[in-house]
Design a protein around this motif. Structure first.
Motif, PDB file in Angstrom:
ATOM      1  N   GLY A  76       0.876  -0.990   0.106  1.00  0.00           N
ATOM      2  CA  GLY A  76       0.391   0.542   0.032  1.00  0.00           C
ATOM      3  C   GLY A  76       0.486   1.671  -0.172  1.00  0.00           C
ATOM      4  O   GLY A  76       0.379   2.561  -0.274  1.00  0.00           O
ATOM      5  N   LYS A  77       1.989   1.665   0.349  1.00  0.00           N
ATOM      6  CA  LYS A  77       3.334   2.253  -0.005  1.00  0.00           C
ATOM      7  C   LYS A  77       4.192   2.388  -0.732  1.00  0.00           C
ATOM      8  O   LYS A  77       5.637   3.492  -1.099  1.00  0.00           O
ATOM      9  CB  LYS A  77       3.636   2.526   1.729  1.00  0.00           C
ATOM     10  N   LEU A  78       4.024   0.932  -1.442  1.00  0.00           N
ATOM     11  CA  LEU A  78       5.462   1.423  -2.197  1.00  0.00           C
ATOM     12  C   LEU A  78       5.371   1.888  -3.504  1.00  0.00           C
ATOM     13  O   LEU A  78       6.035   2.906  -3.570  1.00  0.00           O
ATOM     14  CB  LEU A  78       4.558  -0.014  -2.926  1.00  0.00           C
ATOM     15  N   LEU A  79       4.025   2.392  -4.050  1.00  0.00           N
ATOM     16  CA  LEU A  79       3.902   3.808  -5.350  1.00  0.00           C
ATOM     17  C   LEU A  79       4.288   5.355  -4.551  1.00  0.00           C
ATOM     18  O   LEU A  79       5.172   5.758  -5.309  1.00  0.00           O
ATOM     19  CB  LEU A  79       2.599   3.957  -5.928  1.00  0.00           C
ATOM     20  N   GLU A  80       4.334   5.603  -3.094  1.00  0.00           N
ATOM     21  CA  GLU A  80       4.529   7.238  -2.755  1.00  0.00           C
ATOM     22  C   GLU A  80       6.367   6.311  -1.793  1.00  0.00           C
ATOM     23  O   GLU A  80       7.302   7.315  -2.046  1.00  0.00           O
ATOM     24  CB  GLU A  80       3.736   7.104  -1.229  1.00  0.00           C
ATOM     25  N   ARG A  81       7.105   5.286  -1.985  1.00  0.00           N
ATOM     26  CA  ARG A  81       8.368   4.550  -1.584  1.00  0.00           C
ATOM     27  C   ARG A  81       9.284   4.502  -2.749  1.00  0.00           C
ATOM     28  O   ARG A  81      10.448   4.010  -2.009  1.00  0.00           O
ATOM     29  CB  ARG A  81       8.005   4.106  -0.324  1.00  0.00           C
ATOM     30  N   ILE A  82       8.205   4.747  -3.803  1.00  0.00           N
ATOM     31  CA  ILE A  82       8.827   4.028  -5.216  1.00  0.00           C
ATOM     32  C   ILE A  82      10.353   4.850  -4.911  1.00  0.00           C
ATOM     33  O   ILE A  82      11.890   4.282  -6.180  1.00  0.00           O
ATOM     34  CB  ILE A  82       7.866   4.226  -6.365  1.00  0.00           C
ATOM     35  N   GLY A  83      10.744   6.173  -4.352  1.00  0.00           N
ATOM     36  CA  GLY A  83      11.941   5.958  -4.450  1.00  0.00           C
ATOM     37  C   GLY A  83      13.110   5.841  -3.597  1.00  0.00           C
ATOM     38  O   GLY A  83      14.750   5.534  -4.201  1.00  0.00           O
ATOM     39  N   CYS A 107       5.357  -6.023  -8.357  1.00  0.00           N
ATOM     40  CA  CYS A 107       5.852  -6.274  -9.914  1.00  0.00           C
ATOM     41  C   CYS A 107       5.163  -5.619 -11.407  1.00  0.00           C
ATOM     42  O   CYS A 107       5.669  -5.354 -11.841  1.00  0.00           O
ATOM     43  CB  CYS A 107       6.042  -8.104 -10.085  1.00  0.00           C
ATOM     44  N   ALA A 108       3.869  -5.387 -11.247  1.00  0.00           N
ATOM     45  CA  ALA A 108       3.115  -5.024 -12.151  1.00  0.00           C
ATOM     46  C   ALA A 108       3.162  -3.882 -11.786  1.00  0.00           C
ATOM     47  O   ALA A 108       3.391  -3.143 -13.095  1.00  0.00           O
ATOM     48  CB  ALA A 108       1.621  -4.851 -11.716  1.00  0.00           C
ATOM     49  N   LEU A 109       3.325  -2.612 -11.148  1.00  0.00           N
ATOM     50  CA  LEU A 109       2.957  -1.448 -10.827  1.00  0.00           C
ATOM     51  C   LEU A 109       5.102  -1.208 -10.654  1.00  0.00           C
ATOM     52  O   LEU A 109       5.528  -0.198 -11.614  1.00  0.00           O
ATOM     53  CB  LEU A 109       2.951  -1.367  -8.725  1.00  0.00           C
ATOM     54  N   LEU A 110       6.428  -2.185 -10.009  1.00  0.00           N
ATOM     55  CA  LEU A 110       7.219  -1.450 -10.486  1.00  0.00           C
ATOM     56  C   LEU A 110       7.986  -1.724 -12.056  1.00  0.00           C
ATOM     57  O   LEU A 110       8.280  -1.108 -12.206  1.00  0.00           O
ATOM     58  CB  LEU A 110       8.100  -3.016  -9.909  1.00  0.00           C
ATOM     59  N   GLY A 111       7.336  -2.792 -12.763  1.00  0.00           N
ATOM     60  CA  GLY A 111       7.441  -2.692 -14.378  1.00  0.00           C
ATOM     61  C   GLY A 111       6.769  -1.811 -15.011  1.00  0.00           C
ATOM     62  O   GLY A 111       7.758  -1.486 -15.735  1.00  0.00           O
ATOM     63  N   LYS A 112       5.777  -1.194 -14.540  1.00  0.00           N
ATOM     64  CA  LYS A 112       5.065   0.158 -15.030  1.00  0.00           C
ATOM     65  C   LYS A 112       6.117   1.680 -14.555  1.00  0.00           C
ATOM     66  O   LYS A 112       6.281   2.236 -15.037  1.00  0.00           O
ATOM     67  CB  LYS A 112       3.869   0.496 -14.596  1.00  0.00           C
ATOM     68  N   GLU A 113       7.068   1.362 -13.334  1.00  0.00           N
ATOM     69  CA  GLU A 113       7.523   2.666 -12.895  1.00  0.00           C
ATOM     70  C   GLU A 113       9.379   2.236 -13.609  1.00  0.00           C
ATOM     71  O   GLU A 113      10.526   3.073 -13.519  1.00  0.00           O
ATOM     72  CB  GLU A 113       7.866   2.589 -11.441  1.00  0.00           C
ATOM     73  N   GLY A 114       9.591   1.579 -14.606  1.00  0.00           N
ATOM     74  CA  GLY A 114      10.645   1.124 -15.382  1.00  0.00           C
ATOM     75  C   GLY A 114      11.693   0.006 -15.022  1.00  0.00           C
ATOM     76  O   GLY A 114      12.867   0.099 -15.179  1.00  0.00           O
ATOM     77  N   PHE A 115      11.227  -0.429 -13.845  1.00  0.00           N
ATOM     78  CA  PHE A 115      12.215  -1.423 -13.144  1.00  0.00           C
ATOM     79  C   PHE A 115      11.941  -2.920 -13.743  1.00  0.00           C
ATOM     80  O   PHE A 115      10.558  -4.105 -13.523  1.00  0.00           O
ATOM     81  CB  PHE A 115      11.811  -1.901 -11.563  1.00  0.00           C
ATOM     82  N   ALA A 116      12.865  -2.997 -14.931  1.00  0.00           N
ATOM     83  CA  ALA A 116      12.532  -4.287 -16.145  1.00  0.00           C
ATOM     84  C   ALA A 116      13.384  -5.267 -15.368  1.00  0.00           C
ATOM     85  O   ALA A 116      12.837  -6.154 -15.475  1.00  0.00           O
ATOM     86  CB  ALA A 116      13.176  -3.824 -17.151  1.00  0.00           C
ATOM     87  N   GLN A 117      13.346  -5.395 -14.110  1.00  0.00           N
ATOM     88  CA  GLN A 117      14.135  -6.708 -13.311  1.00  0.00           C
ATOM     89  C   GLN A 117      13.361  -7.608 -12.022  1.00  0.00           C
ATOM     90  O   GLN A 117      13.764  -7.683 -11.182  1.00  0.00           O
ATOM     91  CB  GLN A 117      15.995  -6.871 -13.195  1.00  0.00           C
ATOM     92  N   ALA A 118      12.333  -7.047 -11.908  1.00  0.00           N
ATOM     93  CA  ALA A 118      11.395  -7.321 -11.203  1.00  0.00           C
ATOM     94  C   ALA A 118      10.454  -8.990 -10.510  1.00  0.00           C
ATOM     95  O   ALA A 118      10.643  -9.270 -12.516  1.00  0.00           O
ATOM     96  CB  ALA A 118      10.220  -6.237 -10.572  1.00  0.00           C
ATOM     97  N   HIS A 119      11.120  -9.597  -9.666  1.00  0.00           N
ATOM     98  CA  HIS A 119      10.334 -11.129 -10.066  1.00  0.00           C
ATOM     99  C   HIS A 119       9.714 -11.038  -8.924  1.00  0.00           C
ATOM    100  O   HIS A 119      10.441 -11.059  -7.481  1.00  0.00           O
ATOM    101  CB  HIS A 119      11.814 -11.964 -10.330  1.00  0.00           C
TER     102      HIS A 119
END
Length: 137
Positions: A76-83, A107-119
């Motif tokens: 729930g806090k991932l997007l606000e703490r993505i930095g 992983c889907a959210l990280l992918g949208k934010e440009g983290f290509a190596q999320a597993h």
């Protein structure tokens, strides 16, 4: 055929819905572009590729037992703490939760934010424990 469908509409609908649910459970994450890893592949990423282990469970779940050196950021806090993950953008990230559902969303959210190596750790911490892998408390 039409008569059969009319006489058995509920049976046919239940069969179709069940089939769709089964299909989604097997292929849903792949269709969303989420990479799944088991505990062996995750361990290899951690040990040989310096992967970050990102735990997206809640604090209480994390405190009860987590993968050694994992970083806690609840889903729930991932997007606000993505930095906080910026320095890991080019490295593999193994995302974990209890069963693999929340981590798939992460992983889907990280992918949208440009983290290509999320597993996504398939089966989450439950599968990790079942495989006899250590947890830190």
């Amino acid at each position: 055929m039409l008569q059969f469908l009319q006489n058995n509409i509920w049976t046919v609908l239940i069969t179709l819905v069940s089939g769709a649910m089964l299909f989604w459970s097997f292929f849903g994450n792949r269709l969303r572009g989420i990479r799944e890893v088991d505990h062996i592949a995750a361990t290899q990423l951690i040990n040989h590729k310096s992967a970050l282990v990102l735990d997206v469970r809640e604090q209480g779940e994390y405190d009860a037992g987590h993968i050694v050196n994992s970083k806690l950021i609840p889903l729930g806090k991932l997007l606000e703490r993505i930095g906080e993950l910026e320095k890991y953008r080019e490295r593999p990230i193994v995302v974990v939760c209890r069963s693999g559902q929340r981590s798939a969303s992460a992983c889907a959210l990280l992918g949208k934010e440009g983290f290509a190596q999320a597993h996504n750790l398939n089966g989450g911490v439950m599968a990790w424990q079942k495989a006899g892998q250590p947890l830190e408390r």
